[in-house]
Enzyme design. Structure first.
Site, PDB file in Angstrom:
ATOM      1  N   GLY A 509       0.664  -1.176  -0.365  1.00 25.04           N
ATOM      2  CA  GLY A 509      -0.107  -0.047   0.255  1.00 25.04           C
ATOM      3  C   GLY A 509       0.812   1.656   0.242  1.00 25.04           C
ATOM      4  O   GLY A 509       2.437   1.227  -0.114  1.00 25.04           O
ATOM      5  N   GLY A 511       0.626   4.587   1.820  1.00 25.11           N
ATOM      6  CA  GLY A 511       0.384   5.716   3.297  1.00 25.11           C
ATOM      7  C   GLY A 511       0.681   6.927   2.667  1.00 25.11           C
ATOM      8  O   GLY A 511       1.091   7.997   2.076  1.00 25.11           O
ATOM      9  N   GLY A 512       0.177   8.013   3.552  1.00 24.27           N
ATOM     10  CA  GLY A 512       0.557   9.470   3.433  1.00 24.27           C
ATOM     11  C   GLY A 512       1.889   9.882   2.764  1.00 24.27           C
ATOM     12  O   GLY A 512       1.945  10.754   2.786  1.00 24.27           O
ATOM     13  N   GLY A 514       4.000   7.723   2.736  1.00 22.98           N
ATOM     14  CA  GLY A 514       5.575   6.561   1.884  1.00 22.98           C
ATOM     15  C   GLY A 514       5.301   5.155   2.073  1.00 22.98           C
ATOM     16  O   GLY A 514       3.294   5.041   2.178  1.00 22.98           O
ATOM     17  N   PRO A 515       5.369   4.556   1.132  1.00 23.47           N
ATOM     18  CA  PRO A 515       4.867   3.135   0.724  1.00 23.47           C
ATOM     19  C   PRO A 515       4.721   2.169   2.586  1.00 23.47           C
ATOM     20  O   PRO A 515       5.029   2.800   3.001  1.00 23.47           O
ATOM     21  CB  PRO A 515       6.382   2.183  -0.419  1.00 23.47           C
ATOM     22  CG  PRO A 515       7.067   3.372  -0.021  1.00 23.47           C
ATOM     23  CD  PRO A 515       6.670   4.486   0.088  1.00 23.47           C
ATOM     24  N   VAL A 516       4.178   1.398   2.051  1.00 23.92           N
ATOM     25  CA  VAL A 516       4.077   0.262   3.380  1.00 23.92           C
ATOM     26  C   VAL A 516       4.404  -1.290   2.218  1.00 23.92           C
ATOM     27  O   VAL A 516       4.221  -1.527   1.923  1.00 23.92           O
ATOM     28  CB  VAL A 516       2.363  -0.295   3.443  1.00 23.92           C
ATOM     29  CG1 VAL A 516       2.341  -0.332   4.866  1.00 23.92           C
ATOM     30  CG2 VAL A 516       2.074   1.780   4.291  1.00 23.92           C
ATOM     31  N   LYS A 530       5.767   0.431   7.472  1.00 23.49           N
ATOM     32  CA  LYS A 530       5.950   2.317   6.947  1.00 23.49           C
ATOM     33  C   LYS A 530       6.861   2.635   6.870  1.00 23.49           C
ATOM     34  O   LYS A 530       7.729   3.270   7.744  1.00 23.49           O
ATOM     35  CB  LYS A 530       4.489   2.827   8.076  1.00 23.49           C
ATOM     36  CG  LYS A 530       4.012   3.859   7.038  1.00 23.49           C
ATOM     37  CD  LYS A 530       3.411   4.288   8.174  1.00 23.49           C
ATOM     38  CE  LYS A 530       2.834   5.923   7.754  1.00 23.49           C
ATOM     39  NZ  LYS A 530       1.720   6.838   8.733  1.00 23.49           N
ATOM     40  N   ASP A 627      -8.267  11.638  10.801  1.00 31.57           N
ATOM     41  CA  ASP A 627      -7.387  10.453   9.357  1.00 31.57           C
ATOM     42  C   ASP A 627      -8.445   9.766   9.630  1.00 31.57           C
ATOM     43  O   ASP A 627      -7.985   8.938   8.508  1.00 31.57           O
ATOM     44  CB  ASP A 627      -5.881  11.181   8.705  1.00 31.57           C
ATOM     45  CG  ASP A 627      -5.803  11.283   7.140  1.00 31.57           C
ATOM     46  OD1 ASP A 627      -7.041  11.018   6.775  1.00 31.57           O
ATOM     47  OD2 ASP A 627      -5.128  10.991   6.960  1.00 31.57           O
TER      48      ASP A 627
END
Ligand SMILES: *[C@@H]1O[C@H](CO)[C@@H](O)[C@H](O)[C@H]1NC(C)=O
Ligand SMILES: *[C@@H]1O[C@H](CO)[C@@H](O)[C@H](O)[C@H]1NC(C)=O
Ligand SMILES: *[C@@H]1O[C@H](CO)[C@@H](O)[C@H](O)[C@H]1NC(C)=O
Ligand SMILES: *[C@@H]1O[C@H](CO)[C@@H](O)[C@H](O)[C@H]1NC(C)=O
Ligand SMILES: *[C@@H]1O[C@H](CO)[C@@H](O)[C@H](O)[C@H]1NC(C)=O
Length: 821
Positions: A509, A511-512, A514-516, A530, A627
């Protein structure tokens, strides 16, 4: 022959049309009567009067309604308790001795009539442009002394501008609002709204004679028990008269072209409506009562209702104890509370007063007041009389003026942090802790110490992290550090190996910040990593914040932080791995939605609510997530929800309810109006996002992308509200939702969702109430129009609010906006 037939035909045509076109007149006299279907009486402006039937009803009534608006809105009904079933022979006319009456022409029977105090030669009935129907002795003179009767003295369920509710002590006339029996039945219903003169006058709603809601007394600014009214642009001016001749209230509109009415509905709501020309509908400006704490005396004497608590009832504070502990434990709060130390009053110095702030003042039926005394004089008078239980000021519009004394137990108190008032309650000296003269200082000290404590806590937490960061940077040693029991500082090499050198195959995924990635540790334990993007300087703040926020949190509905990793530019957070990914991948996916049954959805709604409650209330720091959205809800192997992504979370002081930021960050479609518009965030802005989430879960549609074929200008919230209003909520439910589902539970969830997305934060329930309302079959307050929030509106509001920046992004990614350095 032919010609005669033609004429006859023409004549019948004429007759026919005459029967169907009603014509307007402006007076009724003994010779000029009002007939059903043929005549209306026009005020020459906003109102008209005639015979009508409510929707779905055969009964005929004489009433007054607005003439310019499409849906007939009746503001007054003459024969509400004597409906007509056959009106062909009934007319409204003036009969002796000056009565306006409904008379049956067949037998001259009077079906309904007004009264009059004196007899005049040629009485005339006339509808004024205020909506007031008057009987006067002179059609050209409507001055009060010429009036024999007026409908404003006998309202049904509607108060119009200029109409006085209250009591006239000179004439003995009492003017209450009296609700309809049902939406389509104008018969006198159960609810009445009175301005009650006993004690200090107050506005009270009664049901079948019993008090059910108290707007309270006028305090110079507003009715003391009202709340949630924050509109800056005001539409009406309320005036209140209290003197020896009368106690009354009326309002006038600020802009004379506004159509405004106040209605007491058949279900016991007081609604202030304004006609909106643009949308051609009545907009609700105010609404009361709004929640369970508005129910009269819900927590008994000396009990205090707090809508953010669960249960909502408590004693005023620990100086009071429940009168009946067993009943209290079973949630029967009617017995209320008693003083911990009973009052003894042989000697007035053995008593003093404790100040309680931010509350709705108790019932003023058994009170005494004086408008010219000040608070000090008030205290002295109260102290001297042992039956005086409390005092407060009367008028807070300009400082604290006047004196109000209570001579009974104090009942119907609720917490109103913003709009509440100060009440000084009589206590035994041993419960005062301090001399009564230094009142007020104590609460300040408490606030000070607790905010200092919170400050120290936050500071030390931050310091610890800063020290860790500093050490890591300076010595470049890969040490393993214990934080809480099992959170650790990971080495970069460990994570690189676990994630297959951050291979694309492991990426799960974005995220806000960076990548996960998914990773597997040597002991086969699965983790989610994360990784904050190296290039972004923004990441560090959010990184620290996330560590700060979540490190100490432990709850089954929050994703668990296993540890973190900082080395050079590399910053990573390591979480437990959630095999079922995030909620959005189910509810918005056509195929998966079908398998996602109601019990799973409801379990998720409940789980998220409990996670939020923990954040907002039960954790050591009050945390606002800021959020909350479907993509931040992760699902474990059993489909239990876990709230994730604390990059924007903020902890606030235990005594604070919210804060202000000039860096608005969050996700469009989930942000509350006050947060997106003015940077104000609070528990209630999270509640708003949660409400959006509920509606998305039930409908399977994204709020942001939502468009409805018929009326595409509204978002999911607007659509849901319209369905709610029209009692068609069932249509909101995801069409892919496989049966069987618990329909009442589905509808309850939508209703709760709508309450969460109310425009004003005060109108939204607290988190504990949400948990309670979802799980129990309790009566829910009526939802008002939600805070609509669309992309265009962000731009409008941003321009208008100084110091708040916001940047919009097109895709469903968290927006972060920063003030320039
Ligand atoms: C009704 O009253 C009018 C005038 O008062 C009278 O002329 C008429 O005969 C009455 N009709 C009946 C049916 O009593
Ligand atoms: C006229 O007076 C009677 C008796 O006082 C009362 O019952 C009735 O409601 C009054 N009618 C109106 C229209 O005020
Ligand atoms: C009153 O309302 C009308 C219609 O909404 C508007 O055109 C007018 O400008 C308003 N007047 C004032 C003084 O605000
Ligand atoms: C109200 O208080 C003023 C000042 O103490 C006093 O002069 C006045 O008589 C009081 N009025 C009543 C009705 O007690
Ligand atoms: C205290 O106030 C009550 C209510 O106003 C009054 O009836 C009573 O006489 C007063 N008692 C004294 C000692 O002034």
């Amino acid at each position: 022959m032919m010609r005669a037939f033609f004429l006859k035909f023409l004549f019948s045509l004429l007759l026919f049309s005459f029967h169907n076109i009603s014509y307007a007149r402006d007076t009724i006299t003994s010779t000029q009567s009002l007939k059903d279907g043929e005549t209306i009486i026009s005020s020459g402006g906003s109102f008209e009067m005639g015979f009508f039937s409510p929707t779905n009803s055969q009964n005929r009534y004489v009433g007054i309604w607005y003439n310019q608006i499409p849906n007939r809105t009746v503001v007054w009904v003459a024969n509400r308790d004597t409906p007509l079933t056959n009106t062909s022979s009934v007319v409204l006319k003036i009969i002796n001795p000056g009565w306006l009456a409904l008379v049956d022409g067949n037998n001259n029977a009077t079906i309904w009539h007004t009264n009059t105090s004196r007899q005049v030669p040629n009485p005339v009935a006339k509808l004024l442009d205020s909506g007031n129907l008057v009987v006067t002795d002179n059609a050209n003179d409507e001055s009060p002394e010429n009036l024999l009767w007026q409908s404003f003295d006998h309202p049904t369920d509607t108060q119009l501008p200029g109409m006085k509710l209250g009591k006239n002590f000179v004439t003995g006339l009492e003017v209450p609002l009296s609700a309809w029996k049902a939406e389509n039945n104008p018969e006198k219903g159960e609810y009445e709204l009175h301005i009650e003169p006993k004690g200090y006058p107050q506005s009270i709603m009664r049901k079948g004679g019993n008090k059910v809601y108290r707007s309270g007394s006028w305090n110079g600014l507003r009715w003391g028990g009202t709340h949630g009214i924050q509109k800056k642009s005001y539409v009406i001016d309320t005036s209140v008269i209290i003197n020896t001749n009368e106690v009354s209230t009326s309002f006038k509109v600020h802009n004379s072209s506004d159509l405004v009415r106040m209605v007491l509905t058949s279900t016991g709501s007081i609604l202030l409506y304004k006609w909106a020309d643009e949308t051609e509908e009545w907009k609700t400006l105010r609404n009361a009562p709004t929640d369970v704490c508005d129910t009269y005396g819900s927590c008994g004497a000396y009990g205090s209702c707090n809508y953010d608590n669960f249960p909502v009832c408590g004693c005023l504070d620990d100086k009071f104890l429940p009168r009946d502990k067993v009943a209290w434990g079973k949630s029967d709060f009617s017995g209320g509370c008693v003083r911990r130390t009973p009052l003894k009053c042989q000697n007035v110095t053995s008593n003093g007063f404790l100040k309680y702030s931010g509350i709705k003042l108790p019932d003023t039926e058994f009170t005494w007041f004086n408008t010219s005394m000040n608070l000090q004089e008030c205290e002295q008078v109260c102290l001297k009389n042992c039956s005086c239980m409390a005092y407060s000021s009367l008028d807070i519009s300009n400082g604290q003026n006047g004196c109000l004394l209570w001579f009974s137990d104090l009942i119907d108190i609720r917490v109103l942090p913003e709009q509440g008032q100060d009440l000084y309650i009589r206590m035994a000296s041993s419960d005062l802790d301090y001399p009564s003269s230094s009142k007020g200082k104590k609460s300040k000290i408490i606030k000070l110490t607790s905010s200092v404590l919170v400050g120290i806590l936050v500071l030390s937490l931050t310091l610890t992290v800063v020290i860790i960061l500093y050490k890591r940077k300076k010595k470049e040693i890969n040490l393993k550090l214990k934080w809480e029991e099992d959170q650790i500082l990971f080495e970069v090499s460990t994570i690189t190996k676990a994630t297959n050198n951050f291979s694309l195959n492991n990426k799960i995924g974005e995220g806000g910040y960076g990548p996960v990635y998914k990773g597997v540790l040597d002991d086969r334990k699965e983790i989610a990593v994360k990784r904050l993007s190296k290039t972004s300087k923004q990441g560090l703040g959010e990184f620290k914040n996330e560590v700060n926020s979540i490190a100490k949190l432990q709850h089954r509905n929050l994703v668990k932080l296993l540890g973190w990793c900082i080395q050079g530019d590399e910053k990573m957070l390591i979480y437990e791995y959630m095999p079922n990914k995030s909620l959005d991948s189910y509810i918005f996916d056509i195929k998966k939605r079908a398998l996602f049954d109601w019990s799973k959805r409801f379990n998720i709604i409940n789980g998220v609510a409990r996670g939020l409650l923990y954040l907002h209330q039960d954790s050591r720091l009050k945390i606002i997530h800021r959020d909350l959205k479907a993509s931040n809800i992760l699902l474990d192997i059993d489909m239990n929800p876990k709230i994730s992504d604390f990059g924007l979370a903020r902890s606030i002081g235990l005594n604070e309810t919210g804060a202000n930021t000039n860096r608005v960050a969050g996700t469009l479609g989930y942000m509350s109006p006050e947060y997106a518009g003015h940077g104000v965030f609070s528990i209630k802005s999270d509640v708003f996002s949660f409400g959006v989430l509920i509606l998305e879960i039930v409908s399977g549609k994204r709020n942001r992308d939502f468009s409805h074929h018929q009326d595409h200008y509204e978002n999911l919230l607007g659509h849901a509200w319209k369905l709610y209003r029209d009692r068609r909520l069932i249509e909101l439910v995801d069409e892919h939702l496989v049966a069987p589902c618990d329909l009442p539970q589905v509808l309850r969830s939508i209703h709760v969702g709508l309450l969460c997305v109310q425009h004003y934060p005060e109108d939204r329930p607290g988190t504990s109430s949400i948990v309670h309302m979802l799980a129990n079959n309790v009566e829910l307050p009526i939802a008002k129009e939600p805070g609509f929030f669309t992309k265009t509106k962000v731009n409008d509001e941003t321009k208008s609010s100084l110091g708040v920046e916001i940047s919009c992004s097109i895709n469903e990614v968290t927006i972060s906006s920063f003030s320039p350095r």
